[in-house]
Design a protein around this motif. Structure first.
Motif, short mmCIF file in Angstrom:
data_model
loop_
_atom_site.label_atom_id
_atom_site.label_comp_id
_atom_site.label_asym_id
_atom_site.label_seq_id
_atom_site.Cartn_x
_atom_site.Cartn_y
_atom_site.Cartn_z
N CYS A 1 9.57 0.14 11.61
CA CYS A 1 9.32 -0.64 10.39
C CYS A 1 8.51 0.20 9.39
N PHE A 2 7.43 0.82 9.85
CA PHE A 2 6.62 1.68 8.97
C PHE A 2 7.51 2.77 8.34
N HIS A 3 8.30 3.41 9.20
CA HIS A 3 9.09 4.56 8.74
C HIS A 3 10.12 4.14 7.70
N THR A 4 10.79 3.03 7.96
CA THR A 4 11.82 2.55 7.04
C THR A 4 11.21 2.22 5.68
N THR B 1 0.84 -1.21 0.00
CA THR B 1 0.00 0.00 0.00
C THR B 1 0.87 1.25 0.00
N SER B 2 1.92 1.23 0.80
CA SER B 2 2.84 2.38 0.84
C SER B 2 3.53 2.55 -0.52
N ALA C 1 7.68 -2.76 21.49
CA ALA C 1 6.97 -3.38 20.35
C ALA C 1 6.35 -2.30 19.47
N ILE C 2 5.78 -1.28 20.10
CA ILE C 2 5.18 -0.17 19.33
C ILE C 2 6.29 0.56 18.56
N ILE C 3 7.39 0.80 19.23
CA ILE C 3 8.50 1.54 18.59
C ILE C 3 9.09 0.72 17.44
N ALA D 1 -1.95 0.32 9.21
CA ALA D 1 -1.01 0.64 10.30
C ALA D 1 -1.73 0.63 11.65
N GLU D 2 -2.94 1.19 11.67
CA GLU D 2 -3.69 1.21 12.93
C GLU D 2 -4.05 -0.21 13.37
N GLY D 3 -4.38 -1.04 12.40
CA GLY D 3 -4.72 -2.44 12.72
C GLY D 3 -3.53 -3.17 13.34
N LEU D 4 -2.32 -2.83 12.90
CA LEU D 4 -1.14 -3.48 13.46
C LEU D 4 -0.80 -2.93 14.85
#
Lengths: 394, 31
Positions: free
Chosen positions: A209-212, A92-93, A202-204, A155-158
């Motif tokens: 992961c999202f950011h990378t 998606t990204s 875990a959140i961080i 992302a929110e679901g994860l």
């Protein structure tokens, strides 16, 4: 990340010739069947540049039906991929990056002077010649909004399952477990049991992961900032709503742990250069709730301090937290009714929203600022793995 | 003097929702 950009021969004008009958194959190889991993090491948003070069060819040959057909097939192809991979953050990204880049290209090379201020002379040679694609730009912009919404949903679901245990239940500050509220010392909520327990790390990790992924795929930095503002708002809303409904977490020790967790998140934003996103500001009500749990709640001066501090919490929320507040031990007193009345009297002139809970589904409006590329079309190399040999460089 | 390019022709595009409808009806038509 290595970028494969090769200087092509001088006579390549940055167009890709294709036959109408190859359009379906082009969309299949470049959109519907493409795996983002195949393009690692190539220039970010390569599909968008290739598609623009095909659009430019159709424009250059003054073939309006070909332009129309290619853009329609592209948009439908992207929608098909998104539907198939509606829980895949990376995919998606990837298509958000490419759809935005195609939109930027259609602006940058539109011939509209407002979008050409940063173009080189060479880039100006690569502008569309015959057609005004303003209406298609609107469609791509609408599509980008849809993809952005899908990205946030994934992302929110994860993140969602991690929030309560990581923000409110996990104890990373040593010694705090001994100062849990009376009657709750051995209690752990159902969410914190077994495999459902998460720590802030875990959140961080998930956000790293999202950011990378988004950075590697060349998503516009302004969009990345908006993604994190949205995610931080959601973390705040879910955490605060739980705090407002659970007596066992309305304690001094949870306030202390919560403030520490928030500071870790703020630190993460600074470390990733995301502090100008407005994400930290969305946490303000949560910061104030954490402070409210830690402040003294006895005298008129304490009430004044609370009222002047808790400007991002409504009267209803402040009163609810004070009512739920649970003393740590037999030496700490409950918040008295008269103290709560004092607070209510001091805040009576506030024009607060009526609802107690935050809307965790609220979405900030997204903006896609124009972001021209410094790349020149004739410098783009098409890797063999894309199987696009039928495209001819013109 | 700079020669001004001739104006480009506006290509009409369906909206995203209209595209959606077109794709859905095409899918329904094909077995």
């Amino acid at each position: 990340r290595q970028v494969t950009v090769q200087r092509k021969e001088k006579d390549f004008q940055g167009m890709l010739e294709y036959h109408k009958e190859d359009e379906a194959l082009l969309i299949r190889n470049l959109v519907t069947d493409l795996k983002p991993q195949m393009l690692s090491g190539t220039v970010p948003c390569l599909p968008a540049y290739i598609l623009y070069m095909c659009v430019r060819y159709a424009d250059n040959t003054n073939d309006d039906l070909k332009v129309h057909s290619l853009l329609t097939s592209t948009i439908n192809g992207i929608k098909k991929v998104l539907k198939k991979h509606n829980d895949d953050f990376e995919m998606t990204s990837f298509w958000l990056s490419n759809t935005c880049r195609l939109l930027h290209c259609l602006k940058q090379y539109s011939g509209d002077e407002g979008f050409m201020t940063q173009n080189t002379a060479k880039q100006n040679e690569h502008c569309l010649k015959n057609f005004d694609l303003t209406e298609y730009r609107q469609v791509l912009s609408d599509l980008s909004i849809q993809i952005y919404q899908q990205l946030i949903k994934i992302a929110e679901g994860l993140l969602q399952p991690m929030i309560v245990s990581a923000m409110l239940e996990n104890e990373s500050i040593q010694g705090l477990s001994g100062v849990k509220p009376m009657g709750y010392r051995k209690r752990s909520s159902s969410m914190a049991d077994g495999d459902n327990s998460y720590c802030l790390e875990a959140i961080i990790r998930q956000m790293n992961c999202f950011h990378t992924v988004m950075c590697d795929q060349g998503l516009d930095p302004e969009i990345i900032l908006q993604v994190f503002k949205q995610l931080f708002y959601m973390i705040t809303a879910v955490t605060l709503n739980n705090l407002l409904l659970r007596k066992d977490v309305c304690s001094w020790s949870t306030g202390m742990q919560l403030r520490y967790n928030i500071s870790q998140l703020e630190e993460w934003l600074r470390g990733r250069n995301l502090h100008q996103s407005g994400a930290a500001q969305t946490m303000e009500p949560l910061i104030q709730a954490a402070q409210l749990l830690q402040l003294k709640k006895k005298t008129r001066e304490d009430a004044e301090a609370i009222c002047s501090l808790c400007t991002s919490l409504s009267t209803q929320q402040i009163v609810k937290i004070l009512n739920l507040y649970t003393p740590l031990n037999e030496f700490e007193e409950r918040v008295t009714v008269s103290f709560i009345r004092t607070i209510q009297a001091q805040l009576q002139d506030r024009n607060d929203p009526q609802q107690l809970l935050l809307d965790s589904k609220h979405m900030f409006p997204v903006l896609f600022p124009f972001n021209p590329s410094s790349l020149t079309m004739d410098s783009i190399h098409i890797p063999a793995c894309l199987s696009l040999e039928f495209l001819n460089e013109v | 003097s700079v020669q001004r390019p001739r104006p480009r022709v506006l290509l009409k595009a369906p909206t995203l929702a209209e595209m959606e409808e077109m794709t859905t009806s095409e899918e329904e038509e094909s077995p």
